[in-house]
Design an enzyme around this catalytic site. Structure first.
Site, PDB file in Angstrom:
ATOM      1  N   GLY A   1       1.151  -1.237  -0.049  1.00  0.00           N
ATOM      2  CA  GLY A   1       0.110  -0.018  -0.002  1.00  0.00           C
ATOM      3  C   GLY A   1       0.835   1.135  -0.149  1.00  0.00           C
ATOM      4  O   GLY A   1       1.986   1.517   0.784  1.00  0.00           O
TER       5      GLY A   1
ATOM      6  N   GLY B   1      -0.263   4.529   0.010  1.00  0.00           N
ATOM      7  CA  GLY B   1      -0.995   5.560   0.437  1.00  0.00           C
ATOM      8  C   GLY B   1      -0.194   6.454   1.362  1.00  0.00           C
ATOM      9  O   GLY B   1       0.929   6.261   1.506  1.00  0.00           O
ATOM     10  N   SER B   2      -0.602   7.487   2.191  1.00  0.00           N
ATOM     11  CA  SER B   2       0.222   8.348   2.754  1.00  0.00           C
ATOM     12  C   SER B   2       1.203   7.413   4.030  1.00  0.00           C
ATOM     13  O   SER B   2       2.413   7.647   4.024  1.00  0.00           O
ATOM     14  CB  SER B   2      -0.878   9.385   3.451  1.00  0.00           C
ATOM     15  OG  SER B   2      -1.659   8.740   4.565  1.00  0.00           O
TER      16      SER B   2
ATOM     17  N   LYS C   1      -8.187   3.874  20.251  1.00  0.00           N
ATOM     18  CA  LYS C   1      -8.102   4.674  19.091  1.00  0.00           C
ATOM     19  C   LYS C   1      -9.603   4.430  18.302  1.00  0.00           C
ATOM     20  O   LYS C   1     -10.062   5.271  17.846  1.00  0.00           O
ATOM     21  CB  LYS C   1      -7.098   4.123  18.067  1.00  0.00           C
ATOM     22  CG  LYS C   1      -7.110   4.969  16.940  1.00  0.00           C
ATOM     23  CD  LYS C   1      -5.679   4.763  15.857  1.00  0.00           C
ATOM     24  CE  LYS C   1      -5.842   5.993  14.931  1.00  0.00           C
ATOM     25  NZ  LYS C   1      -4.865   5.662  14.030  1.00  0.00           N
TER      26      LYS C   1
ATOM     27  N   ASN D   1     -11.910   7.412  17.190  1.00  0.00           N
ATOM     28  CA  ASN D   1     -12.257   7.613  15.658  1.00  0.00           C
ATOM     29  C   ASN D   1     -13.754   7.596  15.447  1.00  0.00           C
ATOM     30  O   ASN D   1     -14.373   8.163  14.650  1.00  0.00           O
ATOM     31  CB  ASN D   1     -11.625   6.527  15.028  1.00  0.00           C
ATOM     32  CG  ASN D   1     -10.057   6.645  14.607  1.00  0.00           C
ATOM     33  OD1 ASN D   1      -9.749   7.782  14.459  1.00  0.00           O
ATOM     34  ND2 ASN D   1      -9.428   5.761  14.536  1.00  0.00           N
TER      35      ASN D   1
ATOM     36  N   GLU E   1     -13.785   5.148   6.086  1.00  0.00           N
ATOM     37  CA  GLU E   1     -13.430   3.997   6.883  1.00  0.00           C
ATOM     38  C   GLU E   1     -14.550   3.743   8.037  1.00  0.00           C
ATOM     39  O   GLU E   1     -14.299   2.995   9.020  1.00  0.00           O
ATOM     40  CB  GLU E   1     -12.058   3.984   7.601  1.00  0.00           C
ATOM     41  CG  GLU E   1     -11.124   4.175   6.974  1.00  0.00           C
ATOM     42  CD  GLU E   1      -9.757   4.198   7.337  1.00  0.00           C
ATOM     43  OE1 GLU E   1      -9.024   2.855   7.338  1.00  0.00           O
ATOM     44  OE2 GLU E   1      -9.302   5.174   8.301  1.00  0.00           O
TER      45      GLU E   1
END
Lengths: 300, 300
Positions: B7, B9-10, B181, B185, B260
C-alpha cells in the site's frame, strides 16, 4: 372586516396579499423600514409569470392595538414569546387570533392567551420572500385550520372569502392536524439540513432512507402513534412531491439564520421526557442543529 | 533485513521513507503507474521545511511473494479482503506481518491468516500524500504495536532501527490499544464529517460537545468500559491537541472518497448486535455517512 397580520416574512406577506383582495388588511412589521417600503410599494405577489400588487397598510409592531376582528400571527415560533408578551398588555381582548407556527412547541404558550376565539393553522403553501415587499407564491397548497379554544364564528367569513383561490380547510382536531405536519417536519427538516440534500434525496438514497425509517420509529414510539405506517407513508409521499425542494431548515442553515428546531425536535424531546422515554436519535440531531445555529453566531 | 510494505498511500509512503534508511524496502502499489513513478523519483519525504528523498524499490502488488522478513500492510480496511486473498495464495508462509488499519473491524479477518508472527499497530502520525511519490509528515506521533498472534522476534529489530526518529511503542494488549483509538475515531470522525468542522469544533461548541457526550455514553455502554471517564477525557484531549485538524473521514467525504466507516462504526454495530444492545445514535450516524459515500458514487 379588518384583518391584522403580524409578521411580514414569506407567509405574512402571502396572506396579506391574498386577504387584502376582500378585506382591509394591516400588516405589522418588525422594523420601521419594512413598513415604510410596503406603504410605498404595496406587496408584490409573484405567481408563475403573473405579478400582482396589493395595497396594504403597514405599521411597525409597536403600533399594534389588537382591534382587528381577525389577527393572523405569522411569525416564527422563536419570535412568539415577544408577541404574546405584547398580547398580554393590549388594552382590549382580541376577537379572533389565528396562529400559523410550525411544530407544536408553541401550543403551551397559547394556553394562557385571552381572546374570544383562538385558532391554530398549518400552512402548506410554498412561499419565498424575495425582498421586504415581494413574495413569490411558488407552491400551491391549502391552509389547514382548527379551533384551539373558543368559537368558530369569525373564521367562517374568512373561509368564504378565500375559498376562491386560497383554500382554507377546517379540521376538527387541532392535535391530529399539527402532529402530521410535525412528524413530516421532524424527519425531513433536520436530516436534509445536516446532509445538505434536497427532500427527494432522503428516499432516493437507500442509506438515508434507512436513517429516515429509524428516526421515524423513535418518533412513532414517543407519540404512541396508532397506525404508524400511514404517517411514514405521508413522509415518503411528501419527499416525492417536493423532491427538488430544499427544506426550510436547510435553507435557514445555509443562510445562517436561526432554525425552528426548538419548535420541532424540542417539542418531541419534551414529549419524550413527559413520557419517560429515551430519544437518542432526536437528541443527537437536536444538538447537531443547535450547534450549527451557534456556529452561525460565530460567523456573524 | 528486507521489509515489504503493501500500500502506497500516506502511511505506506511514510513508513517506506523512514524504514528505507536502515533496511532494504520494497513497496507494493495498486497501480503499475505509481510503481514506475516511485522507481523513477524515489519517495519524497517532506517534514517542515526539510525535504529528503528515499530510494525504494516499488512493484505492483501482483508481484508480491511474501518473502520479506517483515511485511507491513498499510492499506485501508476496505482494501484488506483482497490482500488477505493474496496472502492465502502465497507459496510461502510469511515470517512477520504488521497490520496498520484503523478501527477493529479487520481483526476478525486476521484470525485465519498463516504467518509466524502477526502484529497489529495503531499509527498516530499525521501524514498527507501529496502525489504518487510525495508524502508530507505533518504530525509527529508514535506507532503503537502489539502482538495479535505468534512471536515478537522480528519486530525487535524494527524497534531498534526506528527508535531514533520514528518511535515504535510496544503495547501488551492489542485490544486495549486498538479500542482507545477506535473510540476516538468513532466519535471524532463521523461527527466532524457530518458537521464539516475541525476536530476542535466538537468541544468548543457546547451543543456539539453535548452530542459528543451522548454518543460516547452509547459507545461506553456497548463496550462495557470500566472507567469511561478516562476514555472521554482521551477524546477531549485529542480534540484539543488536534484542534485545527480535519479528521480523515471529513477529508474523505470532502474528497468524495470511501471512508473507513465500516471499520469504525460498523464494528461497533456488530458489537452492539453481539451484546444484544441498541445503538440508535451510532446506527443513525452510520447510515448518514454511508449515504454520503453513496451520493459520492452518483457524483462520479
Amino acid at each position: 372586516m379588518k384583518v391584522g397580520i403580524i409578521g411580514a416574512g414569506s407567509i405574512g406577506l402571502l396572506f396579506a396579499a391574498y386577504i387584502s383582495r376582500v378585506f382591509e388588511v394591516a400588516i405589522y412589521t418588525r422594523t420601521q423600514e419594512q413598513a415604510a417600503e410596503i406603504n410605498k410599494y404595496g406587496i408584490l405577489l409573484r405567481k408563475g409569470t403573473e405579478e400582482r400588487r396589493a395595497l396594504v397598510k403597514a405599521l411597525p409592531i409597536s403600533e399594534w392595538q389588537g382591534t382587528e376582528e381577525l389577527t393572523i400571527i405569522a411569525v416564527k415560533q422563536y419570535q412568539l414569546p415577544a408577541i404574546i408578551e405584547k398580547l398580554n398588555h393590549l388594552s382590549v381582548i382580541p376577537e379572533c387570533l389565528l396562529f400559523l407556527q410550525n411544530g407544536m412547541g408553541h401550543l403551551k404558550l397559547l394556553k394562557g392567551i385571552k381572546a374570544n376565539s383562538l385558532y391554530v393553522g398549518s400552512v402548506e403553501h410554498g412561499a419565498l420572500k424575495e425582498n421586504s415587499f415581494t413574495v413569490s407564491h411558488n407552491g400551491e397548497g391549502a391552509t389547514n385550520v382548527a379551533v384551539f379554544q373558543g368559537q368558530t364564528a369569525s373564521l367562517q367569513y374568512l373561509a368564504a372569502a378565500l375559498v376562491l383561490d386560497f383554500s382554507i380547510i377546517f379540521q376538527k382536531d387541532f392535535y391530529d392536524m399539527l402532529i402530521k405536519k410535525l412528524i413530516v417536519n421532524a424527519i425531513i427538516n433536520p436530516l436534509t439540513a445536516i446532509l445538505h440534500v434536497k427532500n427527494g434525496g432522503l428516499i432516493e438514497n437507500h442509506f438515508y432512507f434507512q436513517a429516515v425509517k429509524n428516526l421515524f420509529a423513535e418518533i412513532s414510539f414517543i407519540l404512541n402513534l396508532e397506525h404508524p405506517e400511514e404517517y411514514l407513508q405521508l413522509v415518503v409521499d411528501i419527499c416525492k412531491k417536493t423532491t427538488n425542494n430544499r427544506s426550510s431548515m436547510l435553507k435557514d442553515i445555509e443562510a445562517n439564520r436561526l432554525t425552528e428546531v426548538d419548535a420541532i425536535l424540542g417539542f418531541l424531546l419534551e414529549e419524550a421526557k413527559r413520557e419517560d422515554k429515551k430519544a437518542p436519535q432526536i437528541e443527537n440531531l437536536y444538538y447537531l442543529i443547535k450547534g450549527k445555529e451557534s456556529d452561525r453566531e460565530e460567523v456573524l
